[in-house]
Design an enzyme around this catalytic site. Structure first.
Site, PDB file in Angstrom:
ATOM      1  N   GLU A 182      36.548   4.475  20.990  1.00  0.00           N
ATOM      2  CA  GLU A 182      36.321   5.836  21.466  1.00  0.00           C
ATOM      3  C   GLU A 182      35.886   6.746  20.331  1.00  0.00           C
ATOM      4  OE1 GLU A 182      38.509   9.527  23.853  1.00  0.00           O
ATOM      5  OE2 GLU A 182      39.544   7.601  23.657  1.00  0.00           O
TER       6      GLU A 182
ATOM      7  N   GLU B 125      47.243   2.157  21.768  1.00  0.00           N
ATOM      8  CA  GLU B 125      46.359   2.697  20.743  1.00  0.00           C
ATOM      9  C   GLU B 125      46.786   2.262  19.342  1.00  0.00           C
ATOM     10  OE1 GLU B 125      45.449   6.831  23.247  1.00  0.00           O
ATOM     11  OE2 GLU B 125      46.169   6.954  21.184  1.00  0.00           O
TER      12      GLU B 125
ATOM     13  N   ASP C 186      46.467   7.397  30.367  1.00  0.00           N
ATOM     14  CA  ASP C 186      47.371   8.532  30.154  1.00  0.00           C
ATOM     15  C   ASP C 186      46.594   9.839  30.154  1.00  0.00           C
ATOM     16  OD1 ASP C 186      46.136   8.281  27.685  1.00  0.00           O
ATOM     17  OD2 ASP C 186      47.990   8.042  26.537  1.00  0.00           O
ATOM     18  N   SER C 187      45.270   9.734  30.323  1.00  0.00           N
ATOM     19  CA  SER C 187      44.427  10.908  30.578  1.00  0.00           C
ATOM     20  C   SER C 187      44.867  11.615  31.852  1.00  0.00           C
ATOM     21  CB  SER C 187      42.960  10.502  30.696  1.00  0.00           C
ATOM     22  OG  SER C 187      42.809   9.379  31.553  1.00  0.00           O
TER      23      SER C 187
ATOM     24  N   LYS D 102      47.300  -1.248  27.867  1.00  0.00           N
ATOM     25  CA  LYS D 102      46.483  -0.791  26.738  1.00  0.00           C
ATOM     26  C   LYS D 102      47.346   0.055  25.816  1.00  0.00           C
ATOM     27  CE  LYS D 102      43.384   2.615  27.054  1.00  0.00           C
ATOM     28  NZ  LYS D 102      43.872   3.554  26.011  1.00  0.00           N
TER      29      LYS D 102
ATOM     30  N   ASP E 299      47.858   2.292  30.698  1.00  0.00           N
ATOM     31  CA  ASP E 299      48.106   2.818  29.362  1.00  0.00           C
ATOM     32  C   ASP E 299      49.595   2.842  29.033  1.00  0.00           C
ATOM     33  OD1 ASP E 299      45.998   3.424  27.672  1.00  0.00           O
ATOM     34  OD2 ASP E 299      45.531   5.312  28.672  1.00  0.00           O
TER      35      ASP E 299
END
Length: 275
Positions: free
Chosen positions: A182, A115, A44-45, A113, A83
């Protein structure tokens, strides 16, 4: 060799380092795949490096599916992880499973993925039980940037460090096949990596992870808004691209490009008949 979640597990067992990069489009994914990388993250970067947002929070499911489809068409041997964007899994277990399923079914990802640690145990567990591989992500989780008060290193005091260890163990117990760490201090990362049987993938987390991941625009010097401390620039393609663009502009304006070899020919007698 085709990379799968089993590849990641075996790499941990054999003490072989794993490599990952981000990608968001077909041509870049194809180049990275041909280089022989283990995994590509459609992160999602993309909100920051492709869409120009100041953070990842505005990225939608539609954005992620669109870019994941493009990447998946460009790879043959690389594991594609997509993501889960902000608020696509936070609201309920049901939403988590449905949206993860969309990234697999519509985006053609091999895994997703998300978070979080202890607090998303139930989501990871449910998604895994739906036969969708999950990569966890703890530490500096960009979707929590407002709660953190910015992009800050996590786990620096005793309480925070213990929380990260608990999160890592929870992610593993929930069934994740790997976890991204991270912005975590290196010695804490070494401890977490030793405790887990699943591979740890580091970004700004030191050398003791089982693998590493970087945003490809960062490591190639293509994203100039800011450069995180943990990034090593392997090339300065951004500057080289700028020079190439300037050269193109100059050549077009001066009539240098296109030259004769860049055009197509027609018989002179055909042209004569047109007059």
């Amino acid at each position: 060799m085709k990379n799968t979640v089993v590849t990641f597990k075996k790499a941990k067992e054999m003490n072989e380092k794993l490599t990952m990069l981000t990608a968001y489009d077909y041509s870049t994914a194809q180049l990275i795949d041909n280089a022989g990388i283990n995994g590509i993250l459609v992160g999602d970067s993309l909100g920051m490096v492709c869409l120009g947002y100041e953070d990842t929070l505005s990225v939608t499911m539609e954005d992620m599916i669109h870019h994941t489809k493009a990447v998946s068409r460009g790879v043959k041997n690389t594991l594609v992880v997509a993501d889960m964007p902000f608020m696509s899994y936070h609201t309920s277990v049901y939403d988590a499973v449905v949206n993860a399923g969309r990234l697999i079914k519509e985006g053609r990802a091999h895994a997703i993925k998300l978070e979080g640690g202890v607090e998303v145990y139930d989501k990871i567990d449910a998604v895994v039980k739906a036969s969708i591989p999950v990569m966890g992500h703890i530490g500096l989780t960009p979707q929590s940037v407002n709660a953190f008060g910015g992009f800050k290193v996590q786990g620096k005091d005793e309480q925070a460090a213990k929380k990260l260890i608990e999160d890592a163990i929870a992610v593993e117990k929930a069934g994740a096949f790997a976890v991204v760490l991270e912005g975590v201090p290196s010695k804490l990362v070494a401890l977490i990596t030793e405790k887990l049987s699943i591979p740890t993938i580091g970004i700004g987390a030191g050398v003791d992870c089982d693998g590493q991941i970087l945003v490809y625009q960062d490591m190639l010097g293509m994203f100039s808004d800011f450069t995180p401390k943990f990034v090593k620039k392997y090339e300065t393609l951004g500057e080289k691209m700028k020079i190439a663009f300037e050269t193109y502009i100059e050549e077009v304006k001066n009539g240098v490009f296109p030259a004769e070899e860049h055009g197509f020919k027609i018989d002179e007698e055909v042209i004569e008949k047109l007059y």
